[in-house]
Motif scaffolding. Sequence first.
Motif, PDB file in Angstrom:
ATOM      1  N   LEU A   9      23.967  16.917  12.312  1.00 38.57           N
ATOM      2  CA  LEU A   9      23.754  17.933  13.339  1.00 38.57           C
ATOM      3  C   LEU A   9      22.656  17.511  14.308  1.00 38.57           C
ATOM      4  CD1 LEU A   9      23.998  21.210  11.250  1.00 38.57           C
ATOM      5  CD2 LEU A   9      25.646  20.369  12.927  1.00 38.57           C
ATOM      6  N   LEU A  10      21.581  16.931  13.802  1.00 41.03           N
ATOM      7  CA  LEU A  10      20.474  16.515  14.659  1.00 41.03           C
ATOM      8  C   LEU A  10      20.861  15.373  15.596  1.00 41.03           C
ATOM      9  CD1 LEU A  10      17.446  16.704  12.229  1.00 41.03           C
ATOM     10  CD2 LEU A  10      17.962  18.206  14.157  1.00 41.03           C
ATOM     11  N   ARG A  11      21.727  14.476  15.165  1.00 37.97           N
ATOM     12  CA  ARG A  11      22.162  13.369  16.019  1.00 37.97           C
ATOM     13  C   ARG A  11      22.829  13.870  17.292  1.00 37.97           C
ATOM     14  NH1 ARG A  11      24.701  10.761  11.394  1.00 37.97           N
ATOM     15  NH2 ARG A  11      22.973   9.817  10.322  1.00 37.97           N
ATOM     16  N   GLY A  12      23.523  15.005  17.218  1.00 31.73           N
ATOM     17  CA  GLY A  12      24.229  15.548  18.374  1.00 31.73           C
ATOM     18  C   GLY A  12      23.424  16.562  19.156  1.00 31.73           C
ATOM     19  N   ALA A  13      22.138  16.715  18.864  1.00 32.90           N
ATOM     20  CA  ALA A  13      21.305  17.697  19.560  1.00 32.90           C
ATOM     21  C   ALA A  13      20.514  17.031  20.675  1.00 32.90           C
ATOM     22  CB  ALA A  13      20.344  18.375  18.577  1.00 32.90           C
ATOM     23  N   SER A  14      20.428  17.728  21.791  1.00 33.10           N
ATOM     24  CA  SER A  14      19.663  17.234  22.934  1.00 33.10           C
ATOM     25  C   SER A  14      18.940  18.414  23.557  1.00 33.10           C
ATOM     26  CB  SER A  14      20.614  16.593  23.952  1.00 33.10           C
ATOM     27  OG  SER A  14      19.919  16.244  25.120  1.00 33.10           O
ATOM     28  N   GLY A  33      29.805  21.942  23.672  1.00 31.88           N
ATOM     29  CA  GLY A  33      29.259  22.399  22.392  1.00 31.88           C
ATOM     30  C   GLY A  33      28.383  23.608  22.621  1.00 31.88           C
ATOM     31  N   VAL A  35      25.118  25.996  23.008  1.00 36.45           N
ATOM     32  CA  VAL A  35      23.802  25.782  23.603  1.00 36.45           C
ATOM     33  C   VAL A  35      22.908  26.958  23.228  1.00 36.45           C
ATOM     34  CG1 VAL A  35      22.505  25.430  25.741  1.00 36.45           C
ATOM     35  CG2 VAL A  35      24.846  24.571  25.552  1.00 36.45           C
ATOM     36  N   THR A  87      18.827  23.681  24.217  1.00 36.76           N
ATOM     37  CA  THR A  87      19.182  22.732  23.168  1.00 36.76           C
ATOM     38  C   THR A  87      20.698  22.682  23.095  1.00 36.76           C
ATOM     39  OG1 THR A  87      17.171  23.233  21.940  1.00 36.76           O
ATOM     40  CG2 THR A  87      18.937  22.126  20.735  1.00 36.76           C
ATOM     41  N   TYR A  88      21.248  21.517  23.455  1.00 46.02           N
ATOM     42  CA  TYR A  88      22.695  21.304  23.486  1.00 46.02           C
ATOM     43  C   TYR A  88      23.120  20.658  22.173  1.00 46.02           C
ATOM     44  CZ  TYR A  88      21.816  21.736  28.502  1.00 46.02           C
ATOM     45  OH  TYR A  88      21.419  22.178  29.732  1.00 46.02           O
ATOM     46  N   LEU A  89      24.112  21.235  21.511  1.00 42.24           N
ATOM     47  CA  LEU A  89      24.638  20.673  20.269  1.00 42.24           C
ATOM     48  C   LEU A  89      25.970  20.010  20.596  1.00 42.24           C
ATOM     49  CD1 LEU A  89      23.749  23.669  17.949  1.00 42.24           C
ATOM     50  CD2 LEU A  89      22.475  21.557  18.305  1.00 42.24           C
ATOM     51  N   LEU A  90      25.957  18.693  20.684  1.00 46.21           N
ATOM     52  CA  LEU A  90      27.106  17.951  21.168  1.00 46.21           C
ATOM     53  C   LEU A  90      27.741  17.107  20.076  1.00 46.21           C
ATOM     54  CD1 LEU A  90      25.436  16.662  24.442  1.00 46.21           C
ATOM     55  CD2 LEU A  90      26.927  18.652  24.186  1.00 46.21           C
TER      56      LEU A  90
END
Length: 102
Positions: A9-14, A33, A35, A87-90
């Motif tokens: 999950l953290l890898r896809g967070a920006s 994803g 936000v 915080t974008y979850l991609l």
Amino acid sequence: MPAALALALLRGASARARLIAHRGSARPHTHPGPVVCYVTEGRILFQVKGHPARYYTAGQTIFEPASTPIERFDNDSSSAPATFIATYLLGDQDTELLHRLQ
């Protein structure tokens, strides 16, 4: 939550800090994803398609569901900016943070 799932999950967070100028708008859009936005300053008028508009102020959190039209994300002030941290979850395949709607 298992550690492997948490890391995935953290890898896809920006996270990005964003500013909307006075009377500015993000215009209708979607995100690939979900936000989560934390309002740090000002007052934002937010509306998901099919739901009533709602105001959010500093200290409040806005949730934008994935692939769901966001009709309003506007700074309500005529003189001051509104700021928020998004915080974008991609997913791995997602290359854009935002898709503009007509």
